[in-house]
Design an enzyme around this catalytic site. Structure first.
Site, short mmCIF file in Angstrom:
data_model
loop_
_atom_site.label_atom_id
_atom_site.label_comp_id
_atom_site.label_asym_id
_atom_site.label_seq_id
_atom_site.Cartn_x
_atom_site.Cartn_y
_atom_site.Cartn_z
N ASP A 1 -2.15 13.12 -12.41
CA ASP A 1 -1.72 14.49 -12.13
C ASP A 1 -1.73 15.32 -13.42
OD1 ASP A 1 -1.08 13.55 -9.47
OD2 ASP A 1 0.59 12.53 -10.43
N ARG B 1 6.41 6.75 7.71
CA ARG B 1 6.60 6.70 6.27
C ARG B 1 7.64 5.62 5.88
NH1 ARG B 1 5.92 9.40 1.55
NH2 ARG B 1 7.80 9.84 0.35
N ARG C 1 -1.17 3.05 4.41
CA ARG C 1 -0.55 3.39 5.69
C ARG C 1 -1.50 3.05 6.84
NH1 ARG C 1 3.08 8.44 7.35
NH2 ARG C 1 3.29 8.66 5.12
N ASN D 1 5.87 -1.82 1.39
CA ASN D 1 5.60 -1.87 -0.05
C ASN D 1 6.80 -2.38 -0.84
OD1 ASN D 1 2.85 -1.14 -0.78
ND2 ASN D 1 3.29 0.59 0.57
N HIS E 1 5.12 11.15 -7.97
CA HIS E 1 3.69 11.25 -7.69
C HIS E 1 3.54 11.47 -6.19
CE1 HIS E 1 -0.55 10.67 -7.57
NE2 HIS E 1 -0.41 9.70 -6.69
N ALA F 1 -9.46 -6.43 -6.18
CA ALA F 1 -10.70 -6.33 -5.40
C ALA F 1 -10.90 -4.91 -4.84
CB ALA F 1 -10.66 -7.34 -4.24
N GLY F 2 -10.00 -4.00 -5.17
CA GLY F 2 -10.05 -2.66 -4.58
C GLY F 2 -10.87 -1.67 -5.39
#
Ligand code: NAI
Length: 333
Positions: free
Chosen positions: A159, A98, A92, A105, A187, A13-14
């Site tokens: 990247d 962090r 976040r 996650n 990444h 849904a993002g």
């Protein structure tokens, strides 16, 4: 008509998925003669928006889209899948350190790794996009003891493509004429876009650009591109990330014409410790990736690769409580 191949997309849904799903359904991944079944996964709070996305997919009348199903858990969503695009992850939140982000996650990807192990096609190919993607992929892989290490990858293709974009613009060369560049490592802003082996229309790239532009403009631009896009657009890169995810998986499934950057299970190549999910120069053939050996690295490059190793080992330390005992490496490639 061929049998549909099953593709799960998490975070369906993002933002990234809002581009990715339509490309998948249009045949940009596996070709225009391969029907697909989309198994869309999000969290329970995302289900309402996901229904809307599913309605739009239906409204496109895609001939290749044989089936769409919606799931609020990975155990059902990963049933019998051939490919997994793991896009969803926990962003976040305010005041979140962090280490907290890594831990939140880690739990998500430990569960998803187990679900892949138990419910997916045993030959499933997995791409982790959700950040921190290298370490998330490592956690999923370590929680899937029956699957091969080579089945888990993370995305550094954006990247790679960003490096192509910068170089193409600088040299006035079409992206097709640029070969041999590699994004090494994590990444994250530490990644190393290495040009030691890069060629533009068959000529060494490093002979055609100033060292100062390369080190002080191009590398930081690629490393910080995500933040620059958020600053300009007010939202994170989504369409380019979707394109990169598609490029990564299409090359893996169907073969790459040139060296591509993929974060894969390290077998110790280039002195990167075995078991890290690290971006290397890869070539894909017959549905497998392989780390290309013998690529030149400058002293600058060797130090940059080491900085990525250090960073990824630090990330691994933060989540080691969620890593089951190391299983033996089983890289089939
Ligand atoms: P978004 O916030 O628009 O969408 C994320 C979706 O994931 C939401 O619908 C959310 O409900 C869902 N989600 C959260 N936890 C989930 C879970 N446990 N299972 C299933 N779904 C879950 O984010 P966007 O822009 O689509 O980005 C997704 C991720 O991709 C982010 O982590 C972002 O940092 C990362 N990303 C990675 C890139 C790369 O090069 N590797 C490039 C760009 C973004």
């Amino acid at each position: 008509m061929k049998k549909p191949l099953r593709i799960a997309v998490t975070g369906a849904a993002g933002n990234i998925s809002y581009t990715l799903l339509f490309k998948l359904a249009a045949g940009e991944f596996l070709g225009v003669d391969q029907p697909i079944a989309l198994q869309l996964v999000d969290i329970p709070q995302g289900m309402k928006a996901l229904k809307g996305v599913a309605m739009e997919l239906l409204d496109c009348g895609f001939p290749l889209l044989a089936e769409i199903s919606l799931h609020d858990n990975p155990e059902e969503g990963f049933k019998d899948i051939d490919y997994a695009f793991l896009v969803g992850s926990r962003p976040r939140g305010p005041g979140m350190e962090r280490a907290d982000l890594m831990a939140a996650n880690a739990e998500i990807f430990a569960r998803q790794g187990k679900a892949l192990n138990d419910f997916a096609n045993p030959a499933v190919r997995v791409l982790v996009v959700g950040n921190p993607c290298n370490t998330n992929a490592l956690i999923a892989q370590r929680n899937a003891p029956d699957l091969d290490s080579s089945q888990f990858t993370a995305m550094t293709r954006l990247d790679h493509n960003r490096t192509i974009g910068q170089l193409g613009q600088k040299l006035g060369v079409n992206p097709m004429g640029l070969t041999g560049l590699v994004v090494w490592g994590n990444h994250s802003p530490t990644m190393y876009p290495g040009l030691e082996n890069a060629e533009a229309l068959g000529m060494d790239v490093l002979d055609q650009i100033e060292d100062d532009w390369y080190k002080n403009t191009m590398i930081p631009t690629v490393q910080k591109r995500g933040a620059e896009i958020i600053g300009a657009r007010g939202a994170s890169s989504a369409a380019s990330a979707a394109q990169a995810a598609l490029d990564h998986m299409r090359d893996w499934a169907l073969g790459s014409d040139d060296i591509v950057s993929m974060a894969v299970y390290s077998d110790g190549s280039y002195n990167v410790p075995e078991g890290l999910i690290f971006s290397f120069p890869c070539i894909c053939q017959f549905g497998n990736w392989k780390i290309v050996q013998g690529m030149e690295l400058s002293d600058f490059g060797v130090a940059a690769v080491q900085a990525n190793v250090d960073e990824l080992q630090g990330e691994m330390d933060m989540v080691k409580h969620l890593l089951p005992e190391s299983k033996p490496a089983q890289v089939k490639n």
